[in-house]
Design an enzyme around this catalytic site. Structure first.
Site, short mmCIF file in Angstrom:
data_model
loop_
_atom_site.label_atom_id
_atom_site.label_comp_id
_atom_site.label_asym_id
_atom_site.label_seq_id
_atom_site.Cartn_x
_atom_site.Cartn_y
_atom_site.Cartn_z
N GLN A 99 -22.21 34.03 44.37
CA GLN A 99 -22.27 33.21 43.16
C GLN A 99 -23.73 32.90 42.82
O GLN A 99 -24.02 32.33 41.78
CB GLN A 99 -21.49 31.91 43.40
CG GLN A 99 -20.02 32.12 43.71
CD GLN A 99 -19.37 30.87 44.27
OE1 GLN A 99 -18.91 30.01 43.52
NE2 GLN A 99 -19.36 30.73 45.58
N HIS A 117 -22.17 35.68 39.09
CA HIS A 117 -22.73 34.80 38.05
C HIS A 117 -24.02 35.35 37.48
O HIS A 117 -24.87 34.60 36.96
CB HIS A 117 -22.93 33.38 38.62
CG HIS A 117 -21.65 32.73 39.01
ND1 HIS A 117 -21.57 31.68 39.88
CD2 HIS A 117 -20.37 33.00 38.67
CE1 HIS A 117 -20.30 31.31 40.06
NE2 HIS A 117 -19.55 32.11 39.33
N1 APR Z 1 -25.58 25.95 55.15
C1 APR Z 1 -24.26 26.02 54.80
N2 APR Z 1 -23.72 25.30 53.79
C2 APR Z 1 -24.53 24.47 53.12
C3 APR Z 1 -25.91 24.32 53.45
C4 APR Z 1 -26.43 25.11 54.51
N3 APR Z 1 -27.70 25.04 54.88
N4 APR Z 1 -26.45 23.40 52.59
C5 APR Z 1 -25.45 23.00 51.77
N5 APR Z 1 -24.29 23.63 52.10
C6 APR Z 1 -22.98 23.54 51.44
C7 APR Z 1 -22.69 22.20 50.76
O1 APR Z 1 -22.08 21.30 51.68
C8 APR Z 1 -21.74 22.62 49.64
O2 APR Z 1 -20.39 22.52 50.05
O3 APR Z 1 -22.98 24.50 50.41
C9 APR Z 1 -22.07 24.10 49.39
C10 APR Z 1 -22.72 24.37 48.04
O4 APR Z 1 -21.81 24.05 47.06
P1 APR Z 1 -22.25 23.96 45.52
O5 APR Z 1 -23.49 23.20 45.42
O6 APR Z 1 -21.05 23.49 44.78
O7 APR Z 1 -22.60 25.47 45.16
P2 APR Z 1 -21.62 26.68 44.84
O8 APR Z 1 -20.33 26.55 45.57
O9 APR Z 1 -22.39 27.91 45.02
O10 APR Z 1 -21.35 26.46 43.26
C11 APR Z 1 -20.60 27.41 42.58
O11 APR Z 1 -21.10 26.36 40.49
O12 APR Z 1 -22.66 25.24 39.31
C12 APR Z 1 -22.03 26.43 39.41
O13 APR Z 1 -22.78 28.56 38.76
C13 APR Z 1 -22.99 27.56 39.70
O14 APR Z 1 -22.71 29.42 41.21
C14 APR Z 1 -22.58 28.04 41.08
C15 APR Z 1 -21.14 27.59 41.18
#
Ligand code: APR
Length: 247
Positions: A99, A117
């Site tokens: 993503q 994305h």
């Molecule tokens: N290692 C593993 N997991 C982690 C770490 C790490 N170092 N740091 C943070 N996380 C976890 C967080 O706890 C969270 O659950 O990664 C997750 C990131 O989630 P989001 O911020 O929601 O990102 P994502 O799931 O990629 O979002 C999906 O949403 O905003 C849109 O287009 C955007 O691609 C993105 C999509």
């Protein structure tokens, strides 16, 4: 122990698929979207990251994107990216579905990366279609806001990422679903699994009989479907799993 179980599953995988999200790049210095310090805790995604808000006010879009772009362009792959590329190189993963738009999987040497994305590495003029590198556009954001197209002078330059309200890249989504249906292990890394259709992909694999491994700092809605759940930092856990497999 979970890392041993994850290593055991991945070591026998030949059609493994990884799905990654912003958490996979967190240790490269790129803030995530949700949770502590996430971008959407400071900004309303619909106001600053939807196609409608972009078309209505590209300046507001670029004012937010400017900082994020600077950080993403300077970021380097972390040990988690490297471990995934190594798992692919060793034949345990056939693809990394992401993503993320930061290009760090490709920079880590991964061969088959499916960007659901889009990519933040390029910018397209929505008026004449000209494509420029994000780096070139980034370099003139201090003097041009919004940045102007070098070919037609237009003010609708948009990174080649999928904004909210935009259609998903059909080929990438179809390929991701096909791979999930055929997967013999599904590995989820660093995603909150709340954005669709990306979040559906692990379920497609589970329904097709693949064991699910979840590596995420926080619990996800699909932990209950997983054979292995590890709550922690992917940049530390993935190399550990890799070392057990290559031992
Ligand atoms: N290692 C593993 N997991 C982690 C770490 C790490 N170092 N740091 C943070 N996380 C976890 C967080 O706890 C969270 O659950 O990664 C997750 C990131 O989630 P989001 O911020 O929601 O990102 P994502 O799931 O990629 O979002 C999906 O949403 O905003 C849109 O287009 C955007 O691609 C993105 C999509």
């Amino acid at each position: 122990m979970s890392v041993e179980k994850a290593a055991e599953l991945l070591s026998s995988a030949r059609r493994g698929v990884a799905l990654t999200g912003a958490g996979a790049s967190a240790e490269s210095g790129i803030p995530t979207f949700r949770g502590e310090g996430g971008l959407w805790t400071s900004y309303d995604p619909v106001k600053v990251s939807s196609i409608d808000s972009f078309m209505a006010d590209p300046v507001s879009y670029w004012q937010v994107s400017k900082d994020r772009g600077r950080v993403a362009l300077a970021a380097k792959p972390n040990q988690g990216h490297m471990a995934l590329a190594a798992l692919e190189g060793a034949g345990h993963l056939v693809a990394i579905v992401t993503q993320n738009t930061d290009g760090l999987h490709q920079a880590s040497g991964a061969r088959r990366v499916i960007e659901l994305h889009g990519s933040g590495r390029n910018v397209r003029c929505l008026e004449c279609g000209t494509i420029e590198s994000r780096q070139d556009v980034q370099d003139r954001l201090n003097v041009e806001m919004p940045p102007r197209c070098r070919a037609c002078g237009g003010a609708l330059l948009k990174p080649t990422v999928v904004l909210f309200g935009e259609p998903m890249p059909v080929d990438a989504v179809m390929a991701a679903y096909d791979l999930a249906r055929q997967a013999d292990v599904m590995l989820v890394v660093g995603t909150s699994l709340v954005v669709y259709p990306a979040a559906e992909i692990p379920l497609v694999a589970v329904r097709a009989g693949a064991p699910l491994i979840v590596i995420n700092a926080k619990p996800t809605p699909f932990d209950r479907f997983a054979e292995v759940v590890i709550h922690g930092r992917s940049g530390e856990i993935l190399p550990e799993i890799l070392s057990l497999i290559s031992a």
